[in-house]
Scaffold this active site. Sequence first.
Site: not given
Length: 147
Positions: A70, A73
Amino acid sequence: MRSQTKDASIVRCSKCGRKNRLPRAASGIPQCGDCHQPLAWVTEAWDEDFSEVVEAARIPVVVDFWAPWCGPCRMVSPALEQVAADLAGRMKLVKVNVDEAPRLSERFAVQAIPTLVVIDQGRVVTRRSGAAPAPALREWVDDALAA
């Protein structure tokens, strides 16, 4: 500087530079073995040890539900680690990889990542999803700690 094992982290004190071993779960607030300054407590948790690492903590915990694939993230992670360093002794940051902890993802109804949850004494105080810049994350954590 921080390195991680399944049982502990090695954290360099920002004041004196000493390397300190921090357990993932412990009572109290971690302090440097030399200068006794609070240390940034950043660790990981999985399905099987979440209760011990997060819910039993004596200080508020920011849980970062993330995944290595991600992009947002990966952008949020350094900002969260900086917040943990700035608020050393007042909070603990626990990272939960959603791919490795599917039961926790389900339990906390994580539908988007990153999802951040503040837990204090075993109860959810607040949560948010999505990436945000460091100042916004700091303000969000400050508000949660004040609640």
